[in-house]
Design a protein around this motif. Structure first.
Motif, PDB file in Angstrom:
ATOM      1  N   ARG A   1     -22.724  19.539 -25.985  1.00 10.26           N
ATOM      2  CA  ARG A   1     -23.735  19.364 -26.708  1.00 10.26           C
ATOM      3  C   ARG A   1     -24.064  17.663 -26.787  1.00 10.26           C
ATOM      4  NH1 ARG A   1     -26.319  17.851 -31.097  1.00 10.26           N
ATOM      5  NH2 ARG A   1     -23.920  17.317 -32.123  1.00 10.26           N
ATOM      6  N   GLN A   2     -23.049  16.850 -27.321  1.00  7.54           N
ATOM      7  CA  GLN A   2     -23.035  15.659 -27.533  1.00  7.54           C
ATOM      8  C   GLN A   2     -23.618  14.830 -26.388  1.00  7.54           C
ATOM      9  OE1 GLN A   2     -19.953  13.687 -29.933  1.00  7.54           O
ATOM     10  NE2 GLN A   2     -19.521  15.511 -30.856  1.00  7.54           N
TER      11      GLN A   2
ATOM     12  N   GLN B   1     -31.535  10.779 -25.341  1.00  4.65           N
ATOM     13  CA  GLN B   1     -31.431   9.247 -26.215  1.00  4.65           C
ATOM     14  C   GLN B   1     -31.793   8.380 -25.054  1.00  4.65           C
ATOM     15  OE1 GLN B   1     -30.564   8.190 -29.422  1.00  4.65           O
ATOM     16  NE2 GLN B   1     -31.618   6.589 -28.525  1.00  4.65           N
TER      17      GLN B   1
ATOM     18  N   ARG C   1     -18.257   9.092 -28.104  1.00  3.41           N
ATOM     19  CA  ARG C   1     -17.770   9.574 -26.855  1.00  3.41           C
ATOM     20  C   ARG C   1     -17.582   8.475 -25.852  1.00  3.41           C
ATOM     21  NH1 ARG C   1     -15.806  14.465 -25.216  1.00  3.41           N
ATOM     22  NH2 ARG C   1     -17.505  14.859 -23.600  1.00  3.41           N
ATOM     23  N   MET C   2     -16.542   8.066 -25.741  1.00  9.22           N
ATOM     24  CA  MET C   2     -16.352   6.917 -24.537  1.00  9.22           C
ATOM     25  C   MET C   2     -15.122   6.953 -23.975  1.00  9.22           C
ATOM     26  SD  MET C   2     -17.979   3.491 -25.963  1.00  9.22           S
ATOM     27  CE  MET C   2     -16.831   3.388 -27.436  1.00  9.22           C
ATOM     28  N   PRO C   3     -14.980   6.863 -22.679  1.00  3.12           N
ATOM     29  CA  PRO C   3     -13.701   6.914 -21.854  1.00  3.12           C
ATOM     30  C   PRO C   3     -12.800   5.890 -22.541  1.00  3.12           C
ATOM     31  CG  PRO C   3     -15.500   6.612 -20.098  1.00  3.12           C
ATOM     32  CD  PRO C   3     -16.143   6.499 -21.698  1.00  3.12           C
ATOM     33  N   LYS C   4     -11.561   5.897 -22.171  1.00  2.99           N
ATOM     34  CA  LYS C   4     -10.645   4.602 -22.435  1.00  2.99           C
ATOM     35  C   LYS C   4     -10.718   4.219 -24.009  1.00  2.99           C
ATOM     36  CE  LYS C   4     -10.522   2.661 -17.850  1.00  2.99           C
ATOM     37  NZ  LYS C   4     -10.944   1.622 -16.866  1.00  2.99           N
TER      38      LYS C   4
ATOM     39  N   GLN D   1     -10.825  10.748 -17.948  1.00  4.66           N
ATOM     40  CA  GLN D   1     -10.338   9.825 -16.746  1.00  4.66           C
ATOM     41  C   GLN D   1      -9.657  10.755 -15.580  1.00  4.66           C
ATOM     42  OE1 GLN D   1      -8.491   5.898 -17.568  1.00  4.66           O
ATOM     43  NE2 GLN D   1      -8.967   6.697 -19.625  1.00  4.66           N
TER      44      GLN D   1
ATOM     45  N   ASP E   1     -27.957   3.697 -18.836  1.00  2.07           N
ATOM     46  CA  ASP E   1     -29.268   3.634 -19.121  1.00  2.07           C
ATOM     47  C   ASP E   1     -29.490   3.189 -20.606  1.00  2.07           C
ATOM     48  OD1 ASP E   1     -30.160   4.260 -16.512  1.00  2.07           O
ATOM     49  OD2 ASP E   1     -30.587   6.274 -17.127  1.00  2.07           O
ATOM     50  N   SER E   2     -28.896   3.991 -21.627  1.00  7.13           N
ATOM     51  CA  SER E   2     -28.877   3.565 -22.882  1.00  7.13           C
ATOM     52  C   SER E   2     -28.462   2.156 -23.284  1.00  7.13           C
ATOM     53  CB  SER E   2     -28.307   4.584 -23.701  1.00  7.13           C
ATOM     54  OG  SER E   2     -28.522   5.972 -23.405  1.00  7.13           O
TER      55      SER E   2
ATOM     56  N   ALA F   1     -23.977  11.337 -31.186  1.00 12.04           N
ATOM     57  CA  ALA F   1     -24.503  12.571 -31.310  1.00 12.04           C
ATOM     58  C   ALA F   1     -23.568  13.689 -32.052  1.00 12.04           C
ATOM     59  CB  ALA F   1     -24.956  13.024 -30.149  1.00 12.04           C
ATOM     60  N   HIS F   2     -22.520  13.097 -32.568  1.00 12.86           N
ATOM     61  CA  HIS F   2     -21.554  14.086 -33.308  1.00 12.86           C
ATOM     62  C   HIS F   2     -22.326  15.272 -34.280  1.00 12.86           C
ATOM     63  CE1 HIS F   2     -18.095  15.293 -35.618  1.00 12.86           C
ATOM     64  NE2 HIS F   2     -17.387  14.842 -34.653  1.00 12.86           N
ATOM     65  N   GLY F   3     -21.665  16.359 -34.321  1.00 15.79           N
ATOM     66  CA  GLY F   3     -22.449  17.482 -35.009  1.00 15.79           C
ATOM     67  C   GLY F   3     -22.313  17.112 -36.518  1.00 15.79           C
TER      68      GLY F   3
ATOM     69  N   GLU G   1     -19.494  21.822 -28.449  1.00 15.91           N
ATOM     70  CA  GLU G   1     -19.948  20.643 -29.496  1.00 15.91           C
ATOM     71  C   GLU G   1     -19.914  19.297 -28.632  1.00 15.91           C
ATOM     72  OE1 GLU G   1     -21.748  19.715 -31.813  1.00 15.91           O
ATOM     73  OE2 GLU G   1     -20.920  17.540 -32.292  1.00 15.91           O
TER      74      GLU G   1
ATOM     75  N   ASP H   1     -21.249   1.693 -25.301  1.00 13.05           N
ATOM     76  CA  ASP H   1     -21.846   2.902 -24.911  1.00 13.05           C
ATOM     77  C   ASP H   1     -21.449   3.123 -23.410  1.00 13.05           C
ATOM     78  OD1 ASP H   1     -23.562   5.136 -24.455  1.00 13.05           O
ATOM     79  OD2 ASP H   1     -24.533   4.519 -26.335  1.00 13.05           O
ATOM     80  N   ASP H   2     -21.070   4.339 -23.418  1.00 11.87           N
ATOM     81  CA  ASP H   2     -20.768   4.442 -21.763  1.00 11.87           C
ATOM     82  C   ASP H   2     -22.192   4.910 -21.091  1.00 11.87           C
ATOM     83  OD1 ASP H   2     -20.561   7.152 -23.275  1.00 11.87           O
ATOM     84  OD2 ASP H   2     -19.710   8.045 -21.752  1.00 11.87           O
ATOM     85  N   ASP H   3     -23.129   5.259 -21.445  1.00 10.30           N
ATOM     86  CA  ASP H   3     -24.110   5.486 -20.745  1.00 10.30           C
ATOM     87  C   ASP H   3     -25.137   4.326 -20.382  1.00 10.30           C
ATOM     88  OD1 ASP H   3     -26.192   7.941 -20.018  1.00 10.30           O
ATOM     89  OD2 ASP H   3     -27.520   6.434 -21.092  1.00 10.30           O
TER      90      ASP H   3
ATOM     91  N   LYS I   1     -27.744  10.474 -32.852  1.00 17.16           N
ATOM     92  CA  LYS I   1     -28.458  10.255 -31.663  1.00 17.16           C
ATOM     93  C   LYS I   1     -29.060  11.711 -31.431  1.00 17.16           C
ATOM     94  CE  LYS I   1     -25.681   7.201 -28.881  1.00 17.16           C
ATOM     95  NZ  LYS I   1     -25.128   7.156 -27.564  1.00 17.16           N
TER      96      LYS I   1
ATOM     97  N   ALA J   1     -15.134  11.876 -17.523  1.00 13.43           N
ATOM     98  CA  ALA J   1     -15.047  10.357 -17.514  1.00 13.43           C
ATOM     99  C   ALA J   1     -13.916   9.998 -18.729  1.00 13.43           C
ATOM    100  CB  ALA J   1     -16.174   9.683 -17.658  1.00 13.43           C
ATOM    101  N   VAL J   2     -14.000  10.909 -20.070  1.00  9.22           N
ATOM    102  CA  VAL J   2     -13.395  10.527 -21.180  1.00  9.22           C
ATOM    103  C   VAL J   2     -12.110  11.059 -20.748  1.00  9.22           C
ATOM    104  CG1 VAL J   2     -13.015  11.546 -23.414  1.00  9.22           C
ATOM    105  CG2 VAL J   2     -15.102  11.069 -22.819  1.00  9.22           C
TER     106      VAL J   2
ATOM    107  N   LEU K   1     -35.324   5.877 -25.350  1.00 13.15           N
ATOM    108  CA  LEU K   1     -34.877   4.332 -25.306  1.00 13.15           C
ATOM    109  C   LEU K   1     -35.959   3.774 -24.436  1.00 13.15           C
ATOM    110  CD1 LEU K   1     -31.465   3.988 -25.794  1.00 13.15           C
ATOM    111  CD2 LEU K   1     -33.278   2.889 -27.361  1.00 13.15           C
TER     112      LEU K   1
ATOM    113  N   LEU L   1     -31.285  -0.453 -24.684  1.00 13.46           N
ATOM    114  CA  LEU L   1     -31.073  -1.115 -26.087  1.00 13.46           C
ATOM    115  C   LEU L   1     -30.869  -2.353 -26.101  1.00 13.46           C
ATOM    116  CD1 LEU L   1     -30.747  -0.042 -28.927  1.00 13.46           C
ATOM    117  CD2 LEU L   1     -28.537   0.529 -28.507  1.00 13.46           C
TER     118      LEU L   1
ATOM    119  N   VAL M   1     -27.298  15.479 -25.408  1.00 14.18           N
ATOM    120  CA  VAL M   1     -28.252  14.715 -26.239  1.00 14.18           C
ATOM    121  C   VAL M   1     -28.435  13.366 -25.569  1.00 14.18           C
ATOM    122  CG1 VAL M   1     -28.443  13.701 -28.462  1.00 14.18           C
ATOM    123  CG2 VAL M   1     -27.826  16.095 -28.153  1.00 14.18           C
TER     124      VAL M   1
END
Lengths: 401, 127
Positions: free
Chosen positions: A229-230, A237, B61-64, A314, B19-20, B88-90, A226, B15-17, B107, A311-312, A241, B24, A233
């Motif tokens: 999957r996130q 996204q 979903r982010m680091p730290k 680390q 590009d997004s 994007a959490h299920g 899961e 947000d850790d991405d 997302k 990364a999450v 954008l 945004l 996605v």
């Protein structure tokens, strides 16, 4: 008027008076489309498309609700990119029946009858057009003004591209019609990118189904899948954008930056597709057959897929091999096994740690050794880091010479 | 929390991405927001305290520090800020309701839908 436009008008005149299609006066794919239209009995004098009954249209729209909803944001973005030009963006099903139309008010709701939901745009009914012809050719198609088979469509230049599911079967078509022929070029790339965006959204819907299936039958494997999957996605996204920004820039004639961004959006969609494919293999419970599999490519794919997870946590991930190595394995089982070791290694490494994956051939044997070497911040100075080691049989690709 | 030195409403995107976040930011600036960015949970927390935005768009979903952890720490510190959970959490509905977050969006989201959610969260923060 360019010579080719004169040719098309002359070709129409000849066809209407003699019934023969002069091939040399038409682009080859337009000639094929006219021939198909003619053979299937389309009427070139028609001024508008035929339609399903209101009840049948409602039923069809109900059936195709998922596709309509998935495509809606992309249709809106395409229409936004067309800006003030007279236009219509259409979604058709695999039988070339219109499901949705968005455009400027004059085009979509104006006095001239523009095809709406329920209109039949197959070549058999409406001749060569931006919905039926891409479906018949199974490819992107552009139909410029008089290249349309029926008279009623001549004010427009239309482009269309089939939409495909994950099995590459055509499930619909996305199309844009513009009154100004010169506006079409700046929208072509966006149309192509948007079609890939719709296909990516359909893949996401499948990933959702996979997640539910995994949760029902194997709850222990659910959480990591899961989370992956996130992360997958997220690539889609980012593409969405970018398309939103592109559509605003094109509408505002900021074309240079929009073109750069289009490449990036397409790249994001490709990343999404590749990761979704790997993910589907991970989420599959099927047992495959033993076959040659690129071990190093699989590890690289997983490192890419797990970049957010790393990364999450680390955790730094390093790979080490001299050359690409192929092993004999069931590809899905191998991928799941590798994922399992990676996740264990991340846990073991902890925050600030490092996971190194070393792949090497064992000399004088037919085996490959795969080692997961874990350095946590607590043992980084120790000489013996944590190991996970396993072996797989190798195969040597025979020289074709 | 409401800091309005420039007269613009201030929004923080966590947000850790890359590009997004960048895209945004571009879109929200076009909509008239003053935009701040955070690449991970820790930065998000620091930026909320330093910049005092009117609204926080929070990825999970982010680091730290995850988005959930960021939100819980804000609550624990008594920092009141309008939050839109965008992940994007299920099971996003369940996640948001377990945290008491009223405004959330799954997302991949569409920009008009996000803008509506942002406006709704912003207005709710005054009531």
């Amino acid at each position: 008027m360019s010579p080719s436009e004169i040719d098309v008008l002359e070709a129409r005149r000849i066809y209407k008076s003699t019934g023969a299609i002069p091939a040399q006066m038409l682009r080859s794919n337009i000639y094929r489309a006219w021939e198909r239209s003619h053979l299937q009995g389309a009427n070139p004098q028609a001024l508008q498309a035929e339609k399903l009954s209101i009840l049948d249209t409602e039923r069809l729209i109900e059936q195709k609700q998922t596709l309509i909803q998935v495509a809606a944001p992309y249709i809106r973005m395409l229409s936004q990119a067309a800006g003030t030009d007279r236009h219509a963006v259409m979604l058709g099903d695999s039988n070339a029946i219109i499901l949705d139309v968005v455009g400027d008010k004059q085009t979509v709701q104006g006095p001239e009858p523009f095809p709406g939901p329920g209109s039949l745009l197959s070549e058999a009914v409406a001749g060569a057009n931006g919905i039926g012809t891409p479906l018949a050719e199974a490819d992107y198609m552009e139909i410029i003004s008089a290249e349309h088979f029926i008279d009623g469509f001549h004010p427009f230049t239309c482009q269309g591209i089939p939409l495909r599911d994950d099995k590459q079967e055509i499930i619909g078509v996305l199309s844009i019609s513009l009154r100004r022929a010169d506006a079409r070029q700046r929208l072509k790339e966006i149309l192509l990118c948007a079609s890939h965006g719709v296909e990516a959204e359909l893949l996401i819907a499948n990933l959702e189904k996979d997640v539910r299936r995994v949760l029902e039958s194997n709850p222990n494997e659910y959480q990591p899948l899961e989370e992956l999957r996130q992360d997958i996605v997220q690539a889609n996204q980012a593409a969405r954008l970018k398309l939103e920004v592109i559509s605003r820039m094109v509408a505002g004639n900021r074309l240079d930056y929009a073109i750069q961004l289009l490449r990036q959006a397409e790249q994001s969609i490709q990343i999404f597709r590749r990761r979704a494919e790997i993910w589907r293999n991970l989420a599959s419970f099927e047992i495959g057959t033993l076959q040659p599999v690129s071990l190093t490519a699989n590890i690289s794919d997983l490192v890419d897929l797990l970049s957010t997870e790393a990364a999450v946590h680390q955790v730094q991930v390093v790979t080490d091999w001299y050359e690409p190595i192929t092993v004999v394995a069931d590809p899905r089982s191998l991928l799941r096994q590798l994922l399992h070791y990676f996740l264990q290694a991340f846990d073991s490494a902890g925050k600030g740690g490092r996971v190194k994956v070393v792949v090497k051939l064992i000399s004088h044997s037919e085996l490959v050794q795969i080692s997961f070497i874990v350095n946590s911040v607590f043992n980084i100075s120790q000489s013996t880091p944590t190991f996970q080691v396993f072996y797989l049989p190798t195969t040597k690709i025979k020289d074709e010479q | 929390m409401n800091s309005n030195n420039t007269g613009k409403r201030k929004i923080l995107i966590a947000d850790d991405d890359d590009d997004s976040r960048v895209m945004l930011s571009f879109l929200l600036e076009e909509e008239g927001w003053e935009v701040k960015e955070a690449r991970n949970g820790e930065e998000a927390l620091e930026t909320v305290i330093k910049e005092q935005p009117d609204l926080l768009i929070l990825d999970n979903r982010m680091p730290k520090l995850s988005g959930v952890e960021v939100y819980q720490r804000l609550q624990a510190q008594g920092i009141k800020i309008a939050v839109v959970l965008a992940t994007a959490h299920g099971y996003l509905d369940d996640l948001a309701s377990s945290l008491g977050i009223a405004h959330f969006i799954a997302k991949p989201y569409d920009i008009p839908e996000l803008l509506r959610t942002i406006e709704s969260a912003y207005k709710s923060s005054f009531s």
